[in-house]
Design an enzyme around this catalytic site. Sequence first.
Site, PDB file in Angstrom:
ATOM      1  N   ASP A  30      36.827  37.568  37.317  1.00 15.48           N
ATOM      2  CA  ASP A  30      37.369  38.895  37.628  1.00 15.48           C
ATOM      3  C   ASP A  30      37.951  39.520  36.358  1.00 15.48           C
ATOM      4  OD1 ASP A  30      38.458  40.256  40.551  1.00 15.48           O
ATOM      5  OD2 ASP A  30      39.348  40.973  38.680  1.00 15.48           O
ATOM      6  N   HIS A 100      32.086  40.439  48.187  1.00 10.50           N
ATOM      7  CA  HIS A 100      32.456  39.462  47.147  1.00 10.50           C
ATOM      8  C   HIS A 100      33.515  38.520  47.684  1.00 10.50           C
ATOM      9  CE1 HIS A 100      34.672  43.242  46.656  1.00 10.50           C
ATOM     10  NE2 HIS A 100      35.719  42.501  46.349  1.00 10.50           N
TER      11      HIS A 100
END
Length: 114
Positions: A30, A100
């Site tokens: 991320d 996700h």
Amino acid sequence: MSECLFCRLVKGDIPSDIIYENDDVIAFRDQNPQAPTHVLVIPRKHISTVNDLTAEDKNVVGEMLLAGKAVAAQDGIAEDGYRLILNCNEGAGQTVFHVHLHVLGGRVMNWPPG
Ligand code: 5GP
Ligand code: ZN
């Protein structure tokens, strides 16, 4: 769906730090990590939200979970513990509308989540 951010990332149009991949999913770090390990596992196929999953997606959903497990082992957090999160729609904090799975760990995780 060519404008979808994560579809562009799957195509390689946007660079990402891919740490795991197979025919169905990719996993990458991320860009705004909320824990020492913060990885996103996404299907290569565009699916907007968990609400859009169908029985045809059973395999890819299974691959997402297995990839989450593999990423946790790779990052050495499997035994200490980690959290797998799917945010569905704005009310749950979803900001990118391509499904996700968040893999979070490497620190103590509080409960209940915020
Ligand atoms: P959501 O809030 O939708 O559950 O999670 C979206 C996540 O995607 C956020 O944690 C955000 O930091 C991450 N993100 C958004 N754009 C990018 C990007 O271009 N690259 C990477 N690596 N992460 C991104
Ligand atoms: Zn997409």
